[in-house]
Enzyme design. Structure first.
Site, PDB file in Angstrom:
ATOM      1  N   GLU A  71       0.671  -1.180  -0.060  1.00 53.41           N
ATOM      2  CA  GLU A  71       0.055  -0.058  -0.023  1.00 53.41           C
ATOM      3  C   GLU A  71       0.867   1.196  -0.077  1.00 53.41           C
ATOM      4  O   GLU A  71       0.726   2.048  -0.666  1.00 53.41           O
ATOM      5  CB  GLU A  71      -0.849   0.121   1.215  1.00 53.41           C
ATOM      6  CG  GLU A  71      -1.784   1.458   1.220  1.00 53.41           C
ATOM      7  CD  GLU A  71      -2.777   1.252   2.353  1.00 53.41           C
ATOM      8  OE1 GLU A  71      -2.597   0.545   3.428  1.00 53.41           O
ATOM      9  OE2 GLU A  71      -3.699   2.118   2.300  1.00 53.41           O
ATOM     10  N   ASP A  91      -0.774  -4.976   3.126  1.00 53.55           N
ATOM     11  CA  ASP A  91      -1.245  -3.668   3.700  1.00 53.55           C
ATOM     12  C   ASP A  91      -0.709  -3.688   5.232  1.00 53.55           C
ATOM     13  O   ASP A  91      -0.910  -4.564   6.153  1.00 53.55           O
ATOM     14  CB  ASP A  91      -2.694  -3.667   3.885  1.00 53.55           C
ATOM     15  CG  ASP A  91      -3.209  -2.528   4.411  1.00 53.55           C
ATOM     16  OD1 ASP A  91      -2.682  -1.519   5.119  1.00 53.55           O
ATOM     17  OD2 ASP A  91      -4.566  -2.282   3.907  1.00 53.55           O
ATOM     18  N   ILE A  93      -0.700  -1.566   7.870  1.00 51.30           N
ATOM     19  CA  ILE A  93      -1.566  -1.340   8.923  1.00 51.30           C
ATOM     20  C   ILE A  93      -2.965  -1.011   8.293  1.00 51.30           C
ATOM     21  O   ILE A  93      -2.981   0.117   7.560  1.00 51.30           O
ATOM     22  CB  ILE A  93      -1.066  -0.049   9.511  1.00 51.30           C
ATOM     23  CG1 ILE A  93       0.387  -0.238  10.617  1.00 51.30           C
ATOM     24  CG2 ILE A  93      -2.140   0.139  10.798  1.00 51.30           C
ATOM     25  CD1 ILE A  93       0.667   0.717  11.265  1.00 51.30           C
ATOM     26  N   ASP A  94      -3.523  -2.080   8.372  1.00 50.48           N
ATOM     27  CA  ASP A  94      -5.058  -1.829   7.722  1.00 50.48           C
ATOM     28  C   ASP A  94      -5.968  -1.351   8.945  1.00 50.48           C
ATOM     29  O   ASP A  94      -6.157  -1.940   9.981  1.00 50.48           O
ATOM     30  CB  ASP A  94      -5.893  -3.235   7.120  1.00 50.48           C
ATOM     31  CG  ASP A  94      -6.993  -3.026   6.509  1.00 50.48           C
ATOM     32  OD1 ASP A  94      -7.021  -2.064   5.582  1.00 50.48           O
ATOM     33  OD2 ASP A  94      -8.039  -3.544   6.794  1.00 50.48           O
ATOM     34  N   THR A  96      -5.864   2.194   9.370  1.00 54.47           N
ATOM     35  CA  THR A  96      -4.791   3.216  10.028  1.00 54.47           C
ATOM     36  C   THR A  96      -5.527   4.350  10.752  1.00 54.47           C
ATOM     37  O   THR A  96      -5.036   4.560  11.448  1.00 54.47           O
ATOM     38  CB  THR A  96      -4.114   3.702   8.715  1.00 54.47           C
ATOM     39  OG1 THR A  96      -3.401   2.795   8.150  1.00 54.47           O
ATOM     40  CG2 THR A  96      -3.067   5.084   8.989  1.00 54.47           C
ATOM     41  N   ASP A 220      -6.280  -4.292   0.379  1.00 58.57           N
ATOM     42  CA  ASP A 220      -7.283  -4.726   1.554  1.00 58.57           C
ATOM     43  C   ASP A 220      -7.801  -6.095   1.609  1.00 58.57           C
ATOM     44  O   ASP A 220      -8.596  -6.512   2.617  1.00 58.57           O
ATOM     45  CB  ASP A 220      -8.665  -3.685   1.451  1.00 58.57           C
ATOM     46  CG  ASP A 220      -8.157  -2.131   1.584  1.00 58.57           C
ATOM     47  OD1 ASP A 220      -7.418  -1.874   2.497  1.00 58.57           O
ATOM     48  OD2 ASP A 220      -8.263  -1.341   0.713  1.00 58.57           O
TER      49      ASP A 220
HETATM   50  C1  IPD Z   1      -8.776   1.457   4.806  1.00 59.42           C
HETATM   51  C2  IPD Z   1      -9.633   0.464   5.853  1.00 59.42           C
HETATM   52  C3  IPD Z   1     -11.023   0.972   5.714  1.00 59.42           C
HETATM   53  C4  IPD Z   1     -11.538   1.190   4.466  1.00 59.42           C
HETATM   54  C5  IPD Z   1     -10.862   1.990   3.439  1.00 59.42           C
HETATM   55  C6  IPD Z   1      -9.219   1.415   3.390  1.00 59.42           C
HETATM   56  P1  IPD Z   1      -6.108   1.287   5.393  1.00 59.42           P
HETATM   57  O1  IPD Z   1      -7.519   0.864   4.712  1.00 59.42           O
HETATM   58  O2  IPD Z   1      -9.504  -0.972   5.336  1.00 59.42           O
HETATM   59  O3  IPD Z   1     -11.626   0.243   6.705  1.00 59.42           O
HETATM   60  O4  IPD Z   1     -12.926   1.643   4.364  1.00 59.42           O
HETATM   61  O5  IPD Z   1     -11.287   1.759   1.961  1.00 59.42           O
HETATM   62  O6  IPD Z   1      -8.533   1.979   2.619  1.00 59.42           O
HETATM   63  O7  IPD Z   1      -5.934   2.851   4.581  1.00 59.42           O
HETATM   64  O8  IPD Z   1      -6.255   1.831   6.998  1.00 59.42           O
HETATM   65  O9  IPD Z   1      -5.089   0.604   5.309  1.00 59.42           O
END
Ligand code: IPD
Length: 245
Positions: A71, A91, A93-94, A96, A220
């Site tokens: 990412e 990813d 840190i999913d 964030t 994701d």
């Molecule tokens: C996000 C999270 C969030 C989702 C966003 C993603 P990130 O990932 O998964 O739940 O709604 O579309 O981008 O940016 O925290 O790695």
């Protein structure tokens, strides 16, 4: 890749994800340095970058011929291309936004793909110590225990996980809200966890019954949607329209 190679990849990645988890577990309690990406609610911290570096360096050392999609590397300008070659999709840190607020629904997500299919998926919430793992054809696991989807088919009894996403484009926001208006009165409940990978992993564990999200990125979905939840017995589809009916 044969099963011995997949096993070796899994073991190396598992060790590195545990190391990455330690970084996240420590950093979530501290002050973060925050930058924005596509918009002012699309966030990246120094920990996202540090974890992605740790994972890519460790995996590249063990598997020099493998490719990477991350990412934060993509945000920094790296090409996001999936070939048939073994490719780690990361990813770091999913969730964030949750991490920034010290909300403990955040995870490290790593998927290994080869031949354009998902072979290994690891999703780790280090704060709650939840390690979700899957290997193609071998089931889905949480902390070593087999998990399966709930099997609930009645929407009125179903807990639905959804996400609002990070887009603040008025038309997209309207679509998200219209979908919630359509769904909420018909479902048992609707929840948004703030981490797509953990929301999907929750469906794999049977804690909810369905999940949907508009506009997800490959990092994701590479581990949770493309492998873990499928190994737990779910169907995973690409929506043909943005509006639920
Ligand atoms: C996000 C999270 C969030 C989702 C966003 C993603 P990130 O990932 O998964 O739940 O709604 O579309 O981008 O940016 O925290 O790695």
């Amino acid at each position: 890749m044969d099963s011995a190679e997949i096993e070796q990849c899994f073991e190396v990645a598992l060790g590195l994800v545990k190391e990455a988890g330690q970084v996240v577990r420590e950093a979530i309690k501290k002050q973060k340095t925050i930058e924005t990406k596509s918009c002012n609610v699309d966030l990246v911290t120094e920990s996202d970058k540090a974890v992605e570096k740790l994972l890519i360096e460790g995996l590249a050392k063990a598997f020099p011929s493998h490719k990477f999609i991350g990412e934060e590397s993509t945000a920094a300008g790296a090409k996001c291309v999936l070939t048939h070659d073994p490719t780690w999709i990361i990813d770091p840190i999913d969730g964030t936004m949750n991490f920034v607020h010290s909300l403990p629904y955040t995870c490290v997500s790593v998927g290994l793909w080869a031949g354009k299919e998902a072979l290994v998926g690891i999703i780790f919430n280090p704060v709650l110590d939840q390690m979700f793992t899957a290997k193609k054809g071998q089931g889905a696991y949480l902390n070593g225990e087999r998990i399966r989807v709930s099997g609930q088919k009645d929407l009125s009894q179903a807990l639905i996980f959804a996400e609002m996403g990070t887009s603040r484009d008025p038309e997209k926001v309207k679509t998200v809200l219209t979908n919630l208006t359509t769904l909420m009165p018909r479902a048992h409940g609707v929840r948004g966890m703030g981490s797509a990978a953990l929301g999907i992993a929750s469906i794999a564990a049977g804690w909810g019954d369905a999940y949907y999200h508009l506009s997800l990125h490959c990092w994701d979905t590479a581990a949770a949607a493309s492998l873990l939840v499928v190994e737990a017995g779910a169907s995973c589809v690409t929506l043909q329209a943005a509006h639920l009916t």
